[in-house]
Structure formats: structure tokens, C-alpha cells
Design an enzyme around this catalytic site. Structure first.
Site, short mmCIF file in Angstrom:
data_model
loop_
_atom_site.label_atom_id
_atom_site.label_comp_id
_atom_site.label_asym_id
_atom_site.label_seq_id
_atom_site.Cartn_x
_atom_site.Cartn_y
_atom_site.Cartn_z
N LYS A 205 -11.39 -20.13 -33.22
CA LYS A 205 -12.18 -19.36 -34.19
C LYS A 205 -11.23 -18.57 -35.09
O LYS A 205 -11.34 -18.58 -36.30
CB LYS A 205 -13.14 -18.44 -33.44
CG LYS A 205 -13.98 -17.57 -34.34
CD LYS A 205 -15.02 -16.79 -33.54
CE LYS A 205 -15.72 -15.77 -34.43
NZ LYS A 205 -16.70 -14.97 -33.72
N GLU A 211 -2.15 -19.23 -26.99
CA GLU A 211 -2.18 -20.44 -26.17
C GLU A 211 -2.44 -21.67 -27.04
O GLU A 211 -1.77 -22.71 -26.93
CB GLU A 211 -3.29 -20.35 -25.11
CG GLU A 211 -3.04 -19.37 -23.98
CD GLU A 211 -3.49 -17.95 -24.32
OE1 GLU A 211 -3.72 -17.65 -25.52
OE2 GLU A 211 -3.59 -17.15 -23.38
N GLY A 270 -17.33 -16.89 -29.72
CA GLY A 270 -16.63 -18.04 -29.11
C GLY A 270 -17.41 -18.64 -27.95
O GLY A 270 -17.55 -19.86 -27.83
N ARG A 271 -17.93 -17.78 -27.09
CA ARG A 271 -18.61 -18.29 -25.88
C ARG A 271 -20.02 -18.79 -26.17
O ARG A 271 -20.72 -19.25 -25.27
CB ARG A 271 -18.63 -17.20 -24.80
CG ARG A 271 -19.18 -15.86 -25.26
CD ARG A 271 -18.85 -14.76 -24.26
NE ARG A 271 -19.27 -13.43 -24.71
CZ ARG A 271 -18.55 -12.63 -25.49
NH1 ARG A 271 -17.36 -13.02 -25.92
NH2 ARG A 271 -19.00 -11.43 -25.82
N GLU A 356 -17.81 -12.32 -19.91
CA GLU A 356 -17.19 -11.78 -21.13
C GLU A 356 -18.27 -11.06 -21.94
O GLU A 356 -17.97 -10.12 -22.67
CB GLU A 356 -16.54 -12.91 -21.94
CG GLU A 356 -15.51 -12.40 -22.94
CD GLU A 356 -14.69 -13.49 -23.60
OE1 GLU A 356 -15.23 -14.20 -24.45
OE2 GLU A 356 -13.50 -13.64 -23.27
N HIS A 387 -20.55 -27.49 2.09
CA HIS A 387 -19.53 -27.69 3.12
C HIS A 387 -18.36 -26.74 2.94
O HIS A 387 -17.27 -26.98 3.47
CB HIS A 387 -19.06 -29.15 3.09
CG HIS A 387 -20.15 -30.10 3.49
ND1 HIS A 387 -20.38 -30.46 4.80
CD2 HIS A 387 -21.12 -30.70 2.76
CE1 HIS A 387 -21.42 -31.28 4.86
NE2 HIS A 387 -21.90 -31.43 3.62
N LYS A 507 -3.30 -9.38 -23.93
CA LYS A 507 -2.67 -10.28 -24.91
C LYS A 507 -1.52 -9.57 -25.62
O LYS A 507 -0.44 -10.12 -25.79
CB LYS A 507 -3.69 -10.68 -25.99
CG LYS A 507 -4.80 -11.59 -25.55
CD LYS A 507 -5.59 -12.00 -26.79
CE LYS A 507 -6.95 -12.56 -26.47
NZ LYS A 507 -7.79 -12.79 -27.63
O1 F6P Z 1 -9.59 -13.98 -25.21
C1 F6P Z 1 -10.93 -14.02 -25.46
C2 F6P Z 1 -11.29 -14.89 -26.63
O2 F6P Z 1 -11.27 -14.13 -27.79
C3 F6P Z 1 -12.63 -15.53 -26.38
O3 F6P Z 1 -13.68 -14.70 -26.68
C4 F6P Z 1 -12.54 -16.74 -27.21
O4 F6P Z 1 -13.52 -17.68 -26.86
C5 F6P Z 1 -11.13 -17.17 -26.92
O5 F6P Z 1 -10.41 -15.98 -26.83
C6 F6P Z 1 -10.51 -18.10 -27.91
O6 F6P Z 1 -10.46 -17.55 -29.20
P1 F6P Z 1 -10.22 -18.46 -30.47
O7 F6P Z 1 -11.32 -19.43 -30.57
O8 F6P Z 1 -10.16 -17.50 -31.61
O9 F6P Z 1 -8.90 -19.16 -30.28
#
Ligand code: F6P
Length: 544
Positions: A205, A211, A270-271, A356, A387, A507
Site C-alpha cells: 500500500k 521487507e 491493508g488487512r 491489528e 490431535h 520498525k
Molecule cells: O506493519 C503493519 C502494516 O502497516 C500492515 O497494516 C500492512 O498490512 C503491512 O504493514 C504492509 O504494509 P504495506 O502494504 O504498506 O507494505
């Protein structure tokens, strides 16, 4: 407003003992109509609330609480695009992502539904060209694997849906997902792939997430090296990279052609986003028509949530039940147990959606909450969980409300396996509710010394969600159900379920600490003593 000081909250406090003093066995014995009275439908989902620690009076008091907290009005505010995400001053409009083309909604001067369908149409064109083989890679070969690079909402939703809809993959293209910055993830994902036939979809987003950008950079190097091209030769990138983002500048700067970029909007969290362009990998895998079926499923539950009175509003009732367990009966966690191997990532997906969203301790107006908020969600598909950890649910000391999700029709009919499978789904909720008394155990001739260990106390609450079949539509319905459960809980607690400030500090600190890890120079011991000594040990084990 402090919801816990309202008359409605106090009424639930007073009501609690009448429920906790009664066993589910007695509630069922005393009311032959209980299952019928507490069974509800929303779209294709049948939801049986009767094995919960409630009476019809509990539900009535909970719906009073919902009204006092303004839940019905806030539902309308969300659907209308009001800025209910107050800490970020944004609308919350994931429901617009699945609004039919014919609907119109203008928010902040934007034709929201028109914008959504313009992107869906571009996605469909792109997906079709990949699926038909018309889109070819740099060397002219069709694409056979799309790799989704993203994390959090940009990963968990797409991967969950891709896995869930495994029976609906109808082209030669398969998807893979890279999320973790642990180098193992991208290493193993790419190990057996052919750069000539691989296309990356970078989903972020913000297009700033460490990452995702690190993995995407690595993927680009892998591609260019694999094609025998120089790092500076970006000509192949346009044929092997697409992006999904709200940040066009970031995408261009990375070198992805914005013609291959699919946008979404700041009013999609995002979620809450895999039904936007974030689900592009899913659309490529199942095709645009099935993707639209999934959106229609979401919309069915949206309409139910928007238009149904609290007393029969399934997501609202389930959200209120969670409040009941969390705030009045002291439950800390909530199990989600899908009886579908295809839903094996559903609990992980729900963890982000729920935790979240509702892991907050300050109300939207800035005042602290003085009651419990977000539950801890966890789970695994049945029967594997049976199990592993069900023992604790059956005979442990914790109160763990559990959602059992099952389907009448299997995706693959193999002999009587599905009936055998589903007999577990039915047996578990009955065993959890009614257990086995000492008298019943002893009547089977079990010696007294062992009988005590075999007693099953029962009275463990469960909700059974039964749908005809796992399809794109029912998946959309299930996800929308949980989205609106989260919304209901968050509204009762007065929190902003749509921000996530709590993930920022870690972060920032990781960025600050990284230089200390990679240098060979002595670095100052300027953190706390624990962190400093862990870093020193790490560096020494890395030979630095
Ligand atoms: O670290 C949390 C977050 O901001 C989430 O809410 C989001 O889904 C994820 O990181 C990834 O963010 P982006 O889509 O901006 O890479």
C-alpha cells in the site's frame, strides 16, 4: 463515552451470574426450541449460536448495548464514507470494493465505485492476458508462476484466499508468496523457478515497507541475473514485474512501469484489502469471473450487515458475543477452527484482521479504556487441531470460545471421507457443550480412579458456521462476516479499529539498529543492557 459505565453494561454484569450458574445441558434441556431460536442465516452462512453460554435475554441485553454504543449508526457512517478512522482522518470503505458496478457512491468528491470498477477491469484485462498466454516474458515465453511479494495485509489476504480457492485454479498459472525478510523465504520460493516464466507482483500500500522492497529488489536481481542481463538493463522488468500500491511515485522509482501498476486508495486498510487490486494474484489464479463471484459474496454479507436489525444481524451478534466473553466472562482467547484444509491460512489471516484492528488500549477520543479490548485469535484446521490442542479446550481450565467452520459439500468427493471428516465437526461441538458426567463414565465400567480423568465437564461454548460449499462466494461471505464482527467489537469498545500505530516503533528501531549489526567497527553500547549484549553475541557469532 465510557461504555462500561452505561446502564446497559451494568445490566449485563448483573445478568452474568444467571448464565454462569447454568450448564449448557440445562439450557438445552429446559428449552426444546433453543437451537431453532438461536440459529441465524446470513447469505449462504448458517450460524448456530445455541451452544454458546447465553440465553435469549443475553442477546437482548447485548443488542441494547450495541444500540447504546451507537453501532447501527456507525455502520451507516462507514458505508457512507464518513471519516470513521479518526486518527488517520480517513474513510473506511472496504465495503465499496465489492459494491456492484450499478451502485453509486461519491466520497470526498470521488466516484468511489466507478474508480473501483475501473481498476477491476484493468486487473481482469491483465489477468486474462497472463492466463491466455498472450502476455509473454522477456524471452517470449508465457508466464507460469506469479510471485506475490508483500507482507501483512499485502500477503496474508492473497495467500489465504489463494489457498482457500485451491479447487478453483483453472489455468496453467500458479502463485507463490514471499513475505518474510528472512532470506530463507525468497531463497526457497525462487529456488526452482525459471526467470523466463516468472512474473512478480509487488504489493505494498505504502511502497515503503522494508521487507517488501528488500524482497522485490532481490527478486529483480534474480530475474536479471537469470536472464543474463546486466543490473542496469531494466528492459526485462516491465515484462516481469507488476505493482499494486497507492504510491505511484514509489512504484516508478523502483523501476516498475506504471502501466503495470494497479492502484487502490487510502480508505482501504491493508488487512481489509485482498478484495482490491491486492488480490491480483488470486484473480490471475482463479480468473476474473470467479473473483467477481467472491466480491459478490462479500457484498451479500455487507448488505446483510447494513440492513438487518441487530436482533438478527449475524456479524453484529457474533461481535457482541465476543464482547460478552471478553468483557463479562473473562475469556482471553478465541479459537477459529475451520473444517477445511483449504482454509489452513484462515486463522493466520484472521489474526491480523482482528488483532491489528482491535489491539488498542486508547479510545478513538484519546481517553484510556478501562476494560479489556481485542481478543487473541488462534486456530488450525480440524481435524489436525483435535490431535494437538483440543485436549486443553475440553478439559483445561481456560474459557475458550471457538468458531467451528464447516461445509456440507466437499471440494473433492473421495469415498465417504468428507462425511467422516464432518462427523468430527459435529461431534466436537456436541462433546464440548455437553461433555460426559462421572455417572456416564462409571456406567461404562470405568474404575473410579480413572473415571475422574475421563469426566468431560462440557459447557464449553462454540459457534457453528455451516455453509453449503467452500466457493469463491462463500469465502467472500466468511471474510466479510469477520470484518464486520471486528467492526462491531471495535465500536462497542470505542476504539479506532482501522489504524495500527503500535507496529511503528519496532520498525523504526530495526532501522536504527541494523547499522550496528553489519559493521566490523566497535559500536557504542547505547541501547539497554539486554539488547546491547544480545547484539554483541550476534556480532561475535557472525565474526564481527
Ligand atoms: O506493519 C503493519 C502494516 O502497516 C500492515 O497494516 C500492512 O498490512 C503491512 O504493514 C504492509 O504494509 P504495506 O502494504 O504498506 O507494505
Amino acid at each position: 463515552m465510557d461504555i462500561s459505565s452505561t446502564r446497559q453494561w451494568q445490566a449485563l454484569e448483573s445478568h452474568r451470574a444467571s448464565v454462569t450458574d447454568t450448564h449448557l445441558r440445562d439450557l438445552f434441556d429446559g428449552d426444546p426450541a433453543r437451537a431453532a431460536d438461536l440459529g441465524f442465516s446470513a447469505g449462504d452462512l448458517f450460524v448456530d449460536l445455541s451452544k454458546n453460554l447465553i440465553t435469549t435475554e443475553t442477546l437482548s441485553l447485548l443488542t441494547d448495548l450495541a444500540r447504546e454504543a451507537g453501532v447501527p449508526g456507525r455502520v451507516q457512517a462507514m458505508f457512507a464514507g464518513e471519516h470513521i478512522n479518526t486518527s488517520e482522518d480517513r474513510a473506511v470503505l472496504h465495503t465499496a470494493l465489492r459494491a456492484p458496478r450499478t451502485q453509486s457512491l461519491t466520497v470526498d468528491g470521488q466516484d468511489v465505485v466507478g474508480d473501483v470498477h475501473a481498476v477491476l477491469d484493468r486487473m481482469a484485462e491483465f489477468a486474462d492476458s497472463l492466463r491466455s498466454g498472450a502476455w509473454t516474458g522477456h524471452t517470449g515465453k508465457p508466464i507460469t508462476t506469479v510471485v506475490n511479494i508483500g507482507i501483512g495485509g499485502s500477503d496474508l489476504g492473497p495467500v489465504m484466499a489463494y489457498e482457500a480457492l485451491g479447487a478453483y485454479l483453472d489455468s496453467d498459472i500458479r502463485a507463490r508468496f514471499v513475505s518474510n525478510i528472512d532470506p530463507t523465504d525468497i531463497h526457497d520460493t525462487l529456488a526452482d523457478l525459471d526467470p523466463e516464466t516468472t512474473l512478480f507482483i509487488v504489493v505494498s500500500k505504502t511502497f515503503t515497507t522494508l521487507e517488501t522492497l528488500t524482497n522485490a529488489t532481490e527478486a529483480r536481481s534474480w530475474l536479471l541475473a537469470g536472464l543474463g542481463l546486466d543490473e542496469s538493463d531494466k528492459s526485462a522488468v516491465a515484462k516481469h514485474f507488476a505493482a499494486v500500491s497507492t504510491n505511484g511515485d514509489g512504484v516508478s522509482e523502483f523501476g516498475i512501469d506504471t502501466a503495470n501498476m494497479f492502484g487502490f486508495w487510502d480508505w482501504v486498510g491493508g488487512r481489509y484489502s485482498f478484495d482490491s487490486a491486492v488480490g491480483l494474484s488470486v484473480m490471475v489464479a482463479i480468473g476474473p469471473d470467479a473473483f467477481h463471484d467472491m466480491l459478490a459474496g462479500f457484498h451479500t454479507i455487507d448488505e446483510h450487515f447494513r440492513t438487518t436489525e441487530p436482533e438478527r444481524n449475524v456479524p453484529m451478534l457474533m461481535g457482541l458475543l465476543n464482547v460478552w466473553y471478553n468483557n463479562f466472562l473473562g475469556a482471553q482467547t478465541h479459537a477459529v477452527l475451520p473444517y477445511s484444509q483449504y482454509l489452513h491460512r484462515f486463522p493466520a489471516y484472521l489474526q491480523q484482521l482482528t488483532m491489528e484492528s482491535n489491539g488498542k488500549s486508547v479510545q478513538a477520543d484519546g481517553s484510556p479504556v478501562n476494560y479489556q479490548t481485542g481478543e487473541i485469535f488462534w486456530g488450525e484446521p480440524g481435524t489436525n487441531g483435535q490431535h494437538a490442542f483440543y485436549q486443553l479446550i475440553h478439559q483445561g481450565t481456560k474459557l475458550i470460545p471457538a468458531d467451528f467452520i464447516g461445509f456440507s459439500e466437499p471440494n473433492h468427493e473421495i469415498g465417504e471421507m468428507h462425511d467422516l471428516f464432518m462427523s468430527n465437526y459435529f461431534a466436537q461441538t456436541a462433546a464440548l457443550a455437553f461433555g460426559r458426567t462421572r455417572e456416564q463414565v462409571e456406567a461404562e465400567g470405568v474404575p473410579a480412579s480413572v473415571a475422574v480423568h475421563k469426566v468431560m465437564p462440557g459447557n464449553h461454548p462454540t459457534t457453528s458456521i455451516l455453509a453449503p460449499k467452500l466457493t469463491p462466494s462463500t469465502l467472500g461471505q466468511l471474510v466479510a462476516l469477520y470484518e464486520h464482527i471486528v467492526f462491531t467489537e471495535g465500536t462497542i469498545w470505542g476504539i479506532d479499529s482501522f489504524d495500527q500505530w503500535g507496529v511503528e516503533l519496532g520498525k523504526v528501531m530495526a532501522k536504527q539498529l541494523e547499522p550496528k549489526l553489519v559493521t566490523d567497527e566497535p559500536s557504542p553500547a547505547d541501547q539497554d543492557s539486554s539488547t546491547d549484549s544480545l547484539i554483541a553475541r550476534y556480532r561475535s557469532q557472525r565474526g564481527r
